[in-house]
Design a protein around this motif. Sequence first.
Motif, short mmCIF file in Angstrom:
data_model
loop_
_atom_site.label_atom_id
_atom_site.label_comp_id
_atom_site.label_asym_id
_atom_site.label_seq_id
_atom_site.Cartn_x
_atom_site.Cartn_y
_atom_site.Cartn_z
N GLY A 201 0.80 -1.22 0.00
CA GLY A 201 0.00 0.00 0.00
C GLY A 201 0.82 1.27 0.00
O GLY A 201 0.27 2.36 -0.07
N ARG A 202 2.15 1.12 0.10
CA ARG A 202 3.04 2.29 0.08
C ARG A 202 3.43 2.61 -1.36
O ARG A 202 3.89 1.72 -2.09
N LYS A 203 3.32 3.88 -1.75
CA LYS A 203 3.63 4.30 -3.10
C LYS A 203 4.47 5.57 -3.07
O LYS A 203 4.33 6.41 -2.20
N LEU A 204 5.34 5.66 -4.08
CA LEU A 204 6.17 6.85 -4.22
C LEU A 204 5.33 8.07 -4.54
O LEU A 204 4.51 8.06 -5.45
N HIS A 205 5.53 9.13 -3.76
CA HIS A 205 5.07 10.46 -4.10
C HIS A 205 6.34 11.31 -4.15
O HIS A 205 6.91 11.66 -3.11
N GLY A 206 6.81 11.58 -5.37
CA GLY A 206 8.17 12.05 -5.53
C GLY A 206 8.32 13.48 -5.95
O GLY A 206 7.37 14.27 -5.96
N GLN A 207 9.56 13.80 -6.34
CA GLN A 207 9.91 15.15 -6.75
C GLN A 207 9.63 15.35 -8.23
O GLN A 207 9.80 14.45 -9.05
N GLY A 208 9.24 16.54 -8.58
CA GLY A 208 9.06 16.88 -9.98
C GLY A 208 7.75 16.40 -10.55
O GLY A 208 6.71 16.43 -9.90
N ASP A 209 7.80 15.91 -11.80
CA ASP A 209 6.60 15.54 -12.54
C ASP A 209 6.36 14.03 -12.45
O ASP A 209 7.27 13.23 -12.62
N PHE A 210 5.11 13.66 -12.23
CA PHE A 210 4.73 12.25 -12.19
C PHE A 210 4.68 11.70 -13.61
O PHE A 210 4.01 12.25 -14.49
N LEU A 211 5.40 10.59 -13.82
CA LEU A 211 5.49 9.99 -15.15
C LEU A 211 4.53 8.81 -15.33
O LEU A 211 4.26 8.41 -16.48
N GLY A 212 4.06 8.25 -14.23
CA GLY A 212 3.14 7.13 -14.35
C GLY A 212 3.50 5.99 -13.42
O GLY A 212 4.52 6.02 -12.71
#
Length: 812
Positions: A201-212
């Motif tokens: 249930g853990r997902k990356l919420h990262g830097q910059g633009d989300f690519l998919g």
Amino acid sequence: MRALQLLLLSFVPLAALAQPQPFGCHFHHGQQAPFVPLSQGQRDQIDETIARSAVHDILHYDIHLDVTDYDGQNIAGHTVITLKALQPDAGEIVLDLLELTVDSVTGPDGPMDFTHDGAFLNVVLDPPLAIDEQTDITVHYHGHPHKDPQWGGFIFASDYIYNLGIGISTIPPNFGKVWYPCFDSFVERATYGYHIKSAGGRKLHGQGDFLGEVQLGGDTVLRSYALDQPIPTHLSAIAVAAYETHDYVHEGAEGPVPVSLHAKAANLSGMVNKFVDLPDAIDACEHWYGPHPYSRVGYALTTQGALEIPTNIAYPQSMVSQGQAANRDLLAHELGHQWWGNMVTPHVHNHMWLKEGPAEYSGHLVVEWQSGAEAFRNTLRSNLLYVLRQAHVNDDGFQPLSPMPDAHIYGTHTYYKGAAVMHNLRGYLGDEPFREAMRGIQEQYAHTTMDADEFRDRLEAITGQDLDPFFDAWVFQPGYSVFEVRSVQTEEQGGLWTVDLVLGQKLRGADELHQQVPLDLTLIAADGTVSEHAITAGGALTTVQVQAPFAPAMAVLNRYQRLNQSRLDHELTIVPGQSINNMMLPHVDFRLITGTVPDTALLRVEHVWAPAEGTIGPDVLAVSGTHYWNVDGQWPEGTLLTGRVQYFGTAAVHLDVELLNGDETGICLLHRDTPEDPWEVYDAQTVVAGNLFNGTGYILLDELRRGQYAFGKTGLNVAIGEPDGPEPAPMQVFPVPANDRITAQGMVDGPATLVVDVLATDGRIVQRDVLPAAGSFTVPVDLNGVPPGAYVLRVDTRDGVRVGTARFNVVR
């Protein structure tokens, strides 16, 4: 030797780090290990890391990481490093990679020879690259990533996976190397791609633009982001959790600013509620610094914090339970870093104030933006009071801002004196030149580093002003300066009054007198009319001549807090019938007990944190070498005020310890009408000393008069008694002795923010908590991180009003 040097370098703990207030960047508290100074070899290693950027320019890191092993807290993956040669014939490239296992290194032509000693990864370039030739190096690695012993690193905790790229007790503090191979310095900048595989249930919420994202089966998912603006390694980060997101667009003066707030479902609404000041923070920072420099403003909750990660600021989950004002201060601090620390970065850690000072000052600017000049000035005074009281205590003495000794790069000077000095820079330049300079540096020097000399030169180039006096006074030497009016003479000439003043300068913890200091001079007539003047002072004495349309009854310096100097002030307008019943005046350690005013009266009290120098009368044995008060005002005939001042000398850090010297015998209050007069024993005082050897007591001013007051010693008999006015409610603590917790109970007037300190017997702050209170309060204090011994619990309000102190022991 490189491996040995870096391993030593990476585990140097910082001693007696300041305990920044909990709402400051990188806050932590607890016991600090002794600091071991760096060897010359370790210092050379820092320079060598920076020098690599002159040989190869790393253009891009593409990080592929598997973080599905949450229980084992291991990572595995590979990073593709795109680099360009800046010099010919470099037969190897040296990358930082700490404590992880390297499985292989490959290039465009296949496997590459390498060695890795747990700290440095040496990759052979065969053949060497030609100048401007680019290549990709792919490093495959795995292992358990390093964490700083106190704060920072790659963290698996409370169902979060994230990293903080600063190790707060490590020299150098750069922590990119704990999770990917890199040039780990403030100098090297690159763009980034992130491809993070996670589960549960853990997902990356990262830097910059989300690519998919790609579903990999079960609950495993691969999510990708791209950051197209170059950043230093310590600002690269991931945040992986069961986040939900609140998105909106703020319409700022510089254009729309997308905002993303990431939190777990249980915390998201609370986070949104506590971030109501973020739009104002964006507006204030853009006004002073220029357009927000990244694609969005983002915050992601973590277990520790905070860190200024571009587009995805790490923010501590615990702040959701704190008040709105505390969140405003912290979110504004981290937002300010997007310009100061992210776009423009200190060259090395010893100039850390260049990012922390402006970031902390950003919180002050938001107060000004929202609430106006008086609220802003009170914020400045509260910060200054904390700095004067604690910076030299927390940081082992008075320190220059640049270069800051390694042990104190994250100390009170860096953050809070740094903020005070940024305000002084504004005072020296003026508001519009300051704004022009701050925005100009962002425009002209984006994506660069600087040290203090370069900061000065850039400011001078933009403003055309000579800032050597400012930097020599406030940056390159320790301590503080303060100016006072020593004498005033007036003469009427043709309907105007010529006013001749002599100003004196005093120092606290500084080596040299300040020069070319811009000061505000306010002349006040008997009817309250004012005449404002901008003057310049320097050296021990300065003569100034100005003209006013009236004969001044008062001459006031720095009335509007243009500069933070070694003085706090408070002005109070008293009207007939107003209750003055044991009123503590903020910031100046002065209490009004009673008052009778037949007409409106102005009272001004200044607490000067400098020696009470001058001649002494025959009955005076000693005078304070650390502080005194100026009392002035416009008092109509028949005004009668009484007051109280308290002395402290129980620990080496207290202002009055040298005067008392363990014995309060002969303690008294001295007075003089002007700085040109000798100090005399005040003839209207009552000393309430109690135990003459406990280092604390207070003195009642039975009749408050204008002039200067200081603690002193005398051989005369001074009236001894008990206070006539009501005393504040005592503070109770229990249990005593304590084990893992102690509770304080007391009373404050109305809503307040309490600063709760646990002090060692030498006056060192062992632990600090900041908590809201209103009226009667009960405050639990966690002592799990406090070793057995004797301590003092000290509770103040955040504006400097002492609530109470109590001694206790920790036994286990």
